[in-house]
Design a protein around this motif. Structure first.
Motif, mmCIF file in Angstrom:
data_model
loop_
_atom_site.group_PDB
_atom_site.id
_atom_site.type_symbol
_atom_site.label_atom_id
_atom_site.label_comp_id
_atom_site.label_asym_id
_atom_site.label_seq_id
_atom_site.Cartn_x
_atom_site.Cartn_y
_atom_site.Cartn_z
ATOM 1 N N ALA A 15 1.999 44.758 -3.981
ATOM 2 C CA ALA A 15 1.735 43.423 -3.447
ATOM 3 C C ALA A 15 2.795 42.422 -3.888
ATOM 4 N N GLY A 16 3.839 42.896 -4.573
ATOM 5 C CA GLY A 16 4.901 41.998 -4.993
ATOM 6 C C GLY A 16 4.591 41.289 -6.301
ATOM 7 N N ARG A 17 3.480 41.708 -7.006
ATOM 8 C CA ARG A 17 3.127 41.088 -8.275
ATOM 9 C C ARG A 17 3.573 41.980 -9.418
ATOM 10 N N TYR A 18 3.299 41.546 -10.656
ATOM 11 C CA TYR A 18 3.810 42.262 -11.815
ATOM 12 C C TYR A 18 2.692 42.875 -12.650
ATOM 13 N N THR A 60 10.588 32.966 -12.482
ATOM 14 C CA THR A 60 9.465 33.788 -12.034
ATOM 15 C C THR A 60 8.938 33.339 -10.671
ATOM 16 N N ALA A 61 9.194 32.091 -10.317
ATOM 17 C CA ALA A 61 8.713 31.576 -9.036
ATOM 18 C C ALA A 61 9.579 32.013 -7.863
ATOM 19 N N ARG A 62 10.741 32.580 -8.131
ATOM 20 C CA ARG A 62 11.642 32.960 -7.040
ATOM 21 C C ARG A 62 11.308 34.365 -6.551
ATOM 22 N N HIS A 63 10.756 34.455 -5.353
ATOM 23 C CA HIS A 63 10.468 35.751 -4.736
ATOM 24 C C HIS A 63 11.092 35.825 -3.342
ATOM 25 N N ASP A 64 12.026 34.913 -3.058
ATOM 26 C CA ASP A 64 12.640 34.849 -1.736
ATOM 27 C C ASP A 64 13.705 35.930 -1.573
ATOM 28 N N VAL A 84 11.848 34.570 -16.171
ATOM 29 C CA VAL A 84 11.480 33.553 -17.158
ATOM 30 C C VAL A 84 10.926 32.334 -16.431
ATOM 31 N N ASP A 85 10.161 31.523 -17.156
ATOM 32 C CA ASP A 85 9.608 30.327 -16.512
ATOM 33 C C ASP A 85 10.666 29.222 -16.446
ATOM 34 N N GLU A 86 10.355 28.154 -15.723
ATOM 35 C CA GLU A 86 11.307 27.075 -15.488
ATOM 36 C C GLU A 86 11.742 26.400 -16.783
ATOM 37 N N ARG A 87 10.815 26.251 -17.722
ATOM 38 C CA ARG A 87 11.161 25.605 -18.990
ATOM 39 C C ARG A 87 12.217 26.407 -19.742
ATOM 40 N N ARG A 88 11.991 27.705 -19.849
ATOM 41 C CA ARG A 88 12.939 28.561 -20.566
ATOM 42 C C ARG A 88 14.278 28.613 -19.832
ATOM 43 N N LEU A 89 14.221 28.653 -18.502
ATOM 44 C CA LEU A 89 15.465 28.710 -17.729
ATOM 45 C C LEU A 89 16.264 27.416 -17.909
ATOM 46 N N GLU A 96 22.315 22.254 -16.859
ATOM 47 C CA GLU A 96 22.980 22.504 -15.581
ATOM 48 C C GLU A 96 21.938 22.792 -14.496
ATOM 49 N N ARG A 97 22.263 22.453 -13.258
ATOM 50 C CA ARG A 97 21.384 22.792 -12.131
ATOM 51 C C ARG A 97 21.527 24.286 -11.865
ATOM 52 N N HIS A 98 20.473 25.030 -12.147
ATOM 53 C CA HIS A 98 20.593 26.491 -12.186
ATOM 54 C C HIS A 98 20.120 27.198 -10.926
ATOM 55 N N GLN A 99 19.396 26.531 -10.023
ATOM 56 C CA GLN A 99 18.894 27.123 -8.781
ATOM 57 C C GLN A 99 17.963 28.300 -9.019
ATOM 58 N N GLY A 100 17.515 28.445 -10.258
ATOM 59 C CA GLY A 100 16.588 29.528 -10.553
ATOM 60 C C GLY A 100 17.235 30.777 -11.102
ATOM 61 N N VAL A 101 18.516 30.714 -11.472
ATOM 62 C CA VAL A 101 19.170 31.903 -12.032
ATOM 63 C C VAL A 101 20.274 31.506 -13.015
ATOM 64 N N VAL A 102 20.284 32.201 -14.147
ATOM 65 C CA VAL A 102 21.315 32.023 -15.175
ATOM 66 C C VAL A 102 21.712 33.414 -15.671
#
Length: 280
Positions: A15-18, A60-64, A84-89, A96-102
């Motif tokens: 189902a795309g979950r973990y 973790t919110a990026r599933h696109d 990782v969650d947004e805070r940790r990222l 920096e503006r990370h777009q959800g990936v570092v």
């Protein structure tokens, strides 16, 4: 295996979950690494130097589709991906503006010197010399132009200039991993070395001959000055000639990265014209 921000190991189910199992959280970046921030920059590093990427952190919110493609590319290259969650990222990206990936990657690119660039050129050398550019976004944009128009290297002074960092790499959109950035202790000496190698030193500055009329087709090192200041007096004195970009509007000058793109394009266009005009 990838872990999330709490040190847990996810596996994507039907189902795309973990499904979560506990593992040790990965070690933080160390001094011999640098951050690569944003989808374009991280993807470019994976494509060009996958062996240099130590780990990738994805929101973790990026599933696109874009995130899935990045994860698939990383797994194919054997690179660990950590949700990782947004805070940790945000902490990892250091503002920096990370777009959800570092990504954490090796800090050092393969060492390249001026001698390496000039030793066995497949074509007349084309270099971009930046005299004291301190804005990382401008350096990143200059690297993009250098990559786009086939420059062989970008030369920067060690002092009073920005080096390649995460901001530069993101602004360069991958070009920081394709264009050698050669840092020199003495810019004037580097310009003399280029002259001795048969490279014309051409300063881009107001008051010079028009770019529309100048012959810029040969082996050239374009020299551009710092934001708002232009070429320093000593640097200008080492130029074989100074060429200005004709401006038709009301602005008096261009951003250094815009000017760099115009100058490099002018050389590529001039060389193409020479090639087409050559007898067959």
């Amino acid at each position: 295996m990838p872990t999330d921000d709490r040190g847990r190991q996810p596996e994507q189910g039907a189902a795309g979950r973990y499904t979560i199992t506990l593992v040790r959280y990965p070690s933080p970046p160390v001094s011999d690494t640098r951050l690569v921030v944003g989808f374009h920059a991280v993807t470019a590093r994976l494509r060009q130097r996958p062996e240099s990427v130590r780990a990738i952190y994805v929101a973790t919110a990026r599933h696109d589709a874009r995130a899935r493609d990045l994860v698939d590319r990383a797994k194919a290259a054997g690179v660990a991906v950590h949700p990782v969650d947004e805070r940790r990222l945000g902490e990892l990206a250091r503002g920096e503006r990370h777009q959800g990936v570092v990504a954490v990657a090796d800090a050092a690119l393969p060492h390249v010197t001026l001698a390496d660039v000039l030793e066995h050129p497949a074509e007349p050398p084309l270099l971009l010399v930046l005299d004291g550019v301190t804005d990382p976004h401008n350096l990143g944009a200059c690297l993009r132009s250098a990559d786009a128009f086939g420059a062989h290297a970008v030369v920067v002074p060690k002092d009073r200039a920005v080096g390649v960092n995460a901001t530069v790499a993101k602004a360069a959109s991958g070009a920081a991993d394709t264009i050698p950035v050669i840092t020199v202790t003495n810019l004037a000496r580097a310009l003399r070395d280029l002259k001795e190698a048969g490279v014309w030193i051409v300063g881009a500055d107001a008051g010079g001959e028009s770019l529309f009329e100048a012959d810029v087709s040969g082996p050239i090192a374009w020299v551009l000055g710092a934001e708002g200041e232009g070429l320093r007096r000593l640097t200008r004195e080492h130029c074989d000639r100074v060429v200005g970009i004709p401006l038709a509007g009301s602005v008096e000058s261009l951003n250094v990265s815009v000017a760099a793109g115009i100058c490099l394009f002018a050389t590529r266009r001039a060389r193409s014209a020479v090639t087409l005009a050559a007898p067959r």
